[in-house]
Scaffold this active site. Structure first.
Site, mmCIF file in Angstrom:
data_model
loop_
_atom_site.group_PDB
_atom_site.id
_atom_site.type_symbol
_atom_site.label_atom_id
_atom_site.label_comp_id
_atom_site.label_asym_id
_atom_site.label_seq_id
_atom_site.Cartn_x
_atom_site.Cartn_y
_atom_site.Cartn_z
ATOM 1 N N LYS A 105 0.771 -1.233 0.045
ATOM 2 C CA LYS A 105 -0.130 0.049 -0.108
ATOM 3 C C LYS A 105 0.805 1.303 0.040
ATOM 4 O O LYS A 105 0.357 2.282 -0.717
ATOM 5 C CB LYS A 105 -0.833 -0.115 1.333
ATOM 6 C CG LYS A 105 -0.087 -0.032 2.493
ATOM 7 C CD LYS A 105 -0.652 -1.124 3.287
ATOM 8 C CE LYS A 105 0.283 -1.610 4.469
ATOM 9 N NZ LYS A 105 -0.077 -2.980 4.943
ATOM 10 N N GLY A 187 1.350 -9.864 19.202
ATOM 11 C CA GLY A 187 1.987 -9.673 17.603
ATOM 12 C C GLY A 187 0.893 -9.053 16.614
ATOM 13 O O GLY A 187 0.907 -8.936 15.575
ATOM 14 N N LYS A 205 -4.089 3.215 2.346
ATOM 15 C CA LYS A 205 -5.053 2.537 1.843
ATOM 16 C C LYS A 205 -6.242 3.413 1.351
ATOM 17 O O LYS A 205 -7.118 3.044 0.197
ATOM 18 C CB LYS A 205 -5.658 1.538 2.925
ATOM 19 C CG LYS A 205 -4.697 0.418 3.182
ATOM 20 C CD LYS A 205 -5.042 -0.048 4.509
ATOM 21 C CE LYS A 205 -4.088 -1.465 4.973
ATOM 22 N NZ LYS A 205 -4.259 -1.921 6.150
#
Lengths: 322, 322
Positions: A105, A187, A205
């Site tokens: 992106k 994570g 985006k």
């Protein structure tokens, strides 16, 4: 059966997921396309990174030209991230006559016209479904089955990390710092979370969504962007008390022929379909002049959802160019 | 610019919506495809039905052969509904070399293999995005950007009338009969609501979803189907008290290599994304082995949403065959 020879630039999380799908679901892909996907080269930079699936060492290279300039390669899949050298690699691959699929992106948002124009000039495909909302097929829908519409508005929860943080702050009544720390441990957030929590990832985006829906390239630096670092537990409580939820929303609307856009924490009515999108999920809410309101919901990140979108683009090229 | 000559079979609600989109959004369609869509003939049977947009009387005909056998027509759009004569018209049009777009779930679900095989044999396109979930691009996603997945489960709220009735029964605590009557007055339910409330319409759509996701044609008569006529206010109350919602769900799952399927009122946890789909909206919840869970949400009926999907199919043909 014809064969599509594929080179992977990058073999981290997303590269591993893509390789796993192309290997594990090879049969169904062959059945649906009549073409065999064959990965013939993989650019691997970090020697010891864990990934979903390992590849035979004969496939691995540390020289990008073994893929970009390899006359055998038909499709280059760019998954190294960052603006450079990714953009240059993609442009070079196109100039060498290769179709390009990308999940990047940042590079696409920064260099949208350069990349799409180069693909057009060299008559190669350039597809990037995975770059926005991971596995959710929203770009393909905007440029395919929804093309009879003038788009009126696009609103999205485009970043899973921030949506996870806001969900935990709301549901468990915890402060921002504590939730961020937990997300990093699990994570769900990077060690340096800046691009996520400051809204930069969402702006990249949104830039791509604007380009496809409104045929207008807005550089992400020009999108007014506010992240979630200023959101306090009190803000969340106040929102709840007035029947609303706070979500980090990327939004672009057509108003009097002009496109207005921004990324910012936004109060949504609890009944708005986007208000129900929790945890690490993403969703894009699209309004077309004919179709009305639509929502696309799913996993915006992760090796397999992102790999699913990448492989969908590869399949598209296999069906149309082989 | 090249021209795609289009014949419309049917000029009721959906026909009027489709004609309006092709007329009103002609410029954006031309820009996105490089092809001009031109409606050259319209089969109109009822003389005085109201529709969104009227057409010049020179375009109208009462003879289907003026479209099906017309050497000028490139694309036939079938919107007359019902199994026959619609199926025969579509087959004849394909045999005459015309691409076919259809919104007709009953005909496609009943004659899926005949229609898809005939299209293949005569090398014409056969597209039917509008037949399932109206304007929502779910079929295009299953057969496009999601094709790298083995599908695991498809669950959908596939009928707007029954979802409207169940929503009103839940939110306003009203009995079935009263809500049905109100829905009929507002035009959300037919005078004869059997196909909707008995789940037949949902079974037709589920049959098409099964065909595309699992490559298996199950005739809708073979899908175990229960409608909503047996749902009482007490059932709804009991569901609410246990934190659930009742929705009419069409569902197909892969279990040990076999596809299991049914249409039935189903208790969904209040946090399930489908539980938040209210009123006349439709949604399809898809699980793929790689992409995980996705949801597609939007308007499943209405002249313009359905017309949007039909015109998306027309655009697909214009891009690939012109």
């Amino acid at each position: 059966m014809k064969t599509a020879k594929i080179g992977l630039l990058g073999f981290g999380n997303v590269g591993g997921g893509t390789y796993k799908i192309l290997t594990q679901n090879k049969k169904i892909i062959e059945k649906r396309t009549g073409v065999t996907p064959e990965v013939i080269k993989i650019l691997k930079r970090s020697k010891n990174k864990k990934r979903l699936m390992d590849a035979d060492s004969s496939l691995l290279t540390e020289d990008p030209d073994d893929i970009i300039q390899n006359p055998e390669v038909d499709i280059v899949v760019e998954m190294i991230g960052g603006i450079e050298p990714a953009t240059s690699f993609m442009v070079q691959a196109m100039k060498a006559g290769k179709h390009v699929v990308s999940a990047n992106k940042a590079a696409i948002a920064a260099n949208y016209r350069l990349l799409t124009n180069t693909a057009k000039e060299y008559n190669v495909e350039f597809l990037y479904e995975a770059s926005v909302a991971g596995g959710i097929p929203v770009l393909s829908s905007l440029t395919g089955p929804l093309e009879a519409n003038n788009f009126v508005e696009i609103m999205g929860i485009l970043n899973g990390t921030t949506n996870y943080i806001l969900t935990k702050m709301t549901d468990e009544n915890l402060p921002y710092d504590e939730v961020l720390k937990e997300a990093q441990e699990k994570g769900f957030a990077e060690a340096d979370p800046t691009a996520d929590v400051e809204g930069i990832d969402a702006a990249n985006k949104l830039s791509i969504l604007i380009a496809l829906a409104f045929d207008k390239h807005i550089h992400p630096d020009s999108i007014p962007t506010v992240g979630i670092t200023g959101i306090s537990s009190d803000d969340i409580k106040a929102a709840e008390e007035s029947g609303k939820k706070i979500k980090l929303i990327g939004k672009a609307s057509l108003r009097d022929g002009m496109v207005e856009y921004m990324v910012a924490p936004t109060l949504l009515d609890k009944n708005h379909p986007l208000a129900g999108v929790s945890n690490e999920f993403n969703a894009v809410y699209v309004t077309g002049d004919m179709v009305g309101e639509l929502m696309f919901y799913g996993r915006g990140a992760g090796p397999l959802p992102t790999g699913s979108a990448i492989c969908g683009d590869i399949i598209n090229i296999m069906k149309n160019r082989f």
